[in-house]
Design a protein around this motif. Structure first.
Motif, PDB file in Angstrom:
ATOM      1  N   ALA A  72       0.835  -1.199   0.000  1.00 35.78           N
ATOM      2  CA  ALA A  72       0.000   0.000   0.000  1.00 35.78           C
ATOM      3  C   ALA A  72       0.869   1.248   0.000  1.00 35.78           C
ATOM      4  CB  ALA A  72      -0.921  -0.003   1.219  1.00 35.78           C
ATOM      5  N   CYS A  73       0.701   2.063  -1.033  1.00 33.75           N
ATOM      6  CA  CYS A  73       1.376   3.350  -1.135  1.00 33.75           C
ATOM      7  C   CYS A  73       0.311   4.423  -0.926  1.00 33.75           C
ATOM      8  CB  CYS A  73       2.061   3.503  -2.483  1.00 33.75           C
ATOM      9  SG  CYS A  73       3.420   2.325  -2.731  1.00 33.75           S
ATOM     10  N   LEU A  74       0.382   5.120   0.191  1.00 40.74           N
ATOM     11  CA  LEU A  74      -0.736   5.931   0.651  1.00 40.74           C
ATOM     12  C   LEU A  74      -0.359   7.399   0.823  1.00 40.74           C
ATOM     13  CD1 LEU A  74      -1.997   3.545   3.495  1.00 40.74           C
ATOM     14  CD2 LEU A  74      -2.638   3.528   1.074  1.00 40.74           C
ATOM     15  N   ALA A  75      -1.194   8.281   0.269  1.00 42.70           N
ATOM     16  CA  ALA A  75      -1.077   9.696   0.595  1.00 42.70           C
ATOM     17  C   ALA A  75      -1.330   9.882   2.078  1.00 42.70           C
ATOM     18  CB  ALA A  75      -2.090  10.500  -0.209  1.00 42.70           C
ATOM     19  N   ASN A  76      -0.722  10.898   2.655  1.00 44.31           N
ATOM     20  CA  ASN A  76      -0.867  11.235   4.073  1.00 44.31           C
ATOM     21  C   ASN A  76      -0.151  10.248   5.000  1.00 44.31           C
ATOM     22  OD1 ASN A  76      -2.689  13.620   3.756  1.00 44.31           O
ATOM     23  ND2 ASN A  76      -4.019  12.057   2.843  1.00 44.31           N
ATOM     24  N   ALA A  77       0.605   9.306   4.418  1.00 45.17           N
ATOM     25  CA  ALA A  77       1.510   8.489   5.225  1.00 45.17           C
ATOM     26  C   ALA A  77       2.869   9.178   5.176  1.00 45.17           C
ATOM     27  CB  ALA A  77       1.592   7.065   4.679  1.00 45.17           C
ATOM     28  N   ASP A  78       2.952  10.335   5.822  1.00 46.02           N
ATOM     29  CA  ASP A  78       4.100  11.208   5.649  1.00 46.02           C
ATOM     30  C   ASP A  78       5.178  11.010   6.708  1.00 46.02           C
ATOM     31  OD1 ASP A  78       3.095  12.700   3.346  1.00 46.02           O
ATOM     32  OD2 ASP A  78       1.613  13.504   4.742  1.00 46.02           O
ATOM     33  N   LEU A  79       4.813  10.502   7.858  1.00 42.55           N
ATOM     34  CA  LEU A  79       5.745  10.280   8.953  1.00 42.55           C
ATOM     35  C   LEU A  79       5.793   8.799   9.290  1.00 42.55           C
ATOM     36  CD1 LEU A  79       4.545  13.212  11.261  1.00 42.55           C
ATOM     37  CD2 LEU A  79       6.428  13.252   9.605  1.00 42.55           C
ATOM     38  N   PRO A  80       6.921   8.293   9.786  1.00 41.10           N
ATOM     39  CA  PRO A  80       6.997   6.871  10.154  1.00 41.10           C
ATOM     40  C   PRO A  80       5.879   6.444  11.091  1.00 41.10           C
ATOM     41  CG  PRO A  80       9.192   7.812  10.125  1.00 41.10           C
ATOM     42  CD  PRO A  80       8.236   8.952   9.918  1.00 41.10           C
TER      43      PRO A  80
END
Length: 328
Positions: A72-80
């Protein structure tokens, strides 16, 4: 389909989600498109519900109820911490025994790399927002928080629309420089003044989500020669190159041949002024960088990352790539 090596690929952006079920031999046996993925606005579980609706349709088409691996490559997954939280949420859906969650910019990076190339380079996505990631074969990465002005970001489609509105409003009331945006932005909605457009947006007669329609208007106004519009396009190019050069430097690639892969709706539109300035500035700051626009759908990158994880042979990667690139 061998469930142990099958992959569920998810590419979830702010405005839309693409999912694909990839069989062990690389055949895409199920696919679906769903709505945007916005956990900061609606909460994680509600956002994942949007993914679940698209996944259910793709599983139905494929005739399965689970896969071997979820990529899954997700927008808003910006921080670990956000990646971990979202991975936990996807595991609770039981779509597959293993789950890998990354920011959606990694999908652009992986989709743009050739099959015989090392996972080495930088990708910039410029869609609703802007982000950049870099990767080396040893697993090291370069990343930015990319959560908006709070983390120093500027631009993207949404940011450009807001800047265009700001300049047009000031041009109309005399506080700012004259610009044709004063006429072209309201005209897009059939209005005769910026005052009318401001009122319509403020009172909700034009939904806020439609502001993104103003980004192409900005580019068209720039192409017609308007100085203010052109300055915004130039600044967008400056931001793309700044992020690219910093990521290349962090990875020790600034003086080496390395791809700089450009994706997202703003960059994929191939606006000549934007393209030309990015190329010129990269030639100055990273002379050996190789800018390339990625036109394949980013879900391809999510699928290839999943196939990497399950150790699929190169021929399987090539088969899934062929299916998506033939549609590009």
């Amino acid at each position: 389909m061998g469930v142990g090596t099958s992959v569920l690929a998810i590419d979830a952006g702010n405005s839309k989600t693409d999912v694909a079920v990839v069989a062990a031999d690389g055949e895409v046996v199920g696919a679906a498109r769903g709505g945007g993925f916005q956990p900061p606005q609606v909460g994680v579980e509600t956002a994942v519900d949007v993914l679940a609706e698209a996944v259910a349709r793709a599983f139905a088409e494929a005739g399965v109820d689970s896969v071997g691996h979820v990529s899954a490559c997700l927008a808003n997954a910006d921080l670990p911490v956000e990646e971990r939280e979202l991975a936990d949420a996807l595991r609770r859906r039981a779509w597959g025994p293993s789950v890998d969650v990354r920011n959606d910019t990694f999908a652009i990076l992986r989709a743009g790399l050739l099959e015989d190339a090392e996972p080495r380079g930088v990708a910039v996505v410029c869609g609703a927002g802007i982000n950049c990631v870099g990767m080396l074969p040893d697993g090291r990465t370069a990343r930015f928080p990319a959560i908006g002005r709070l983390s120093g970001d500027w631009g993207g489609g949404g940011g450009l629309a807001e800047e265009a509105l700001w300049h047009a409003a000031r041009a109309e009331d005399g506080r700012g420089e004259a610009t044709a945006l004063r006429e072209t932005l309201p005209a897009h909605f059939g209005l005769d003044s910026m005052y009318a457009l401001i009122e319509a947006l403020h009172l909700g007669r034009i939904p806020a989500v439609r502001r993104h329609e103003l980004t192409p208007v900005l580019f068209a106004t720039a192409a017609a020669g308007d100085g203010v519009a052109r300055s915004l396009v130039d600044r967008m190019a400056d931001e793309v190159v700044a992020m690219s050069a910093v990521a290349l430097e962090r990875l020790g690639l600034l003086a080496e041949e390395a791809p700089v892969l450009l994706g997202g709706s703003v960059l994929a539109a191939r606006h000549p002024q934007l393209d030309n300035r990015i190329a010129a500035l990269l030639a100055e700051r990273a002379p050996k960088a190789e800018p390339r626009v990625v036109v394949a759908r980013p879900v391809l990158g999510a699928a290839l990352l999943g196939l990497d994880q399950v150790g699929a042979p190169t021929g399987v990667h090539a088969r899934v790539r062929e299916q998506y690139e033939s549609d590009a």
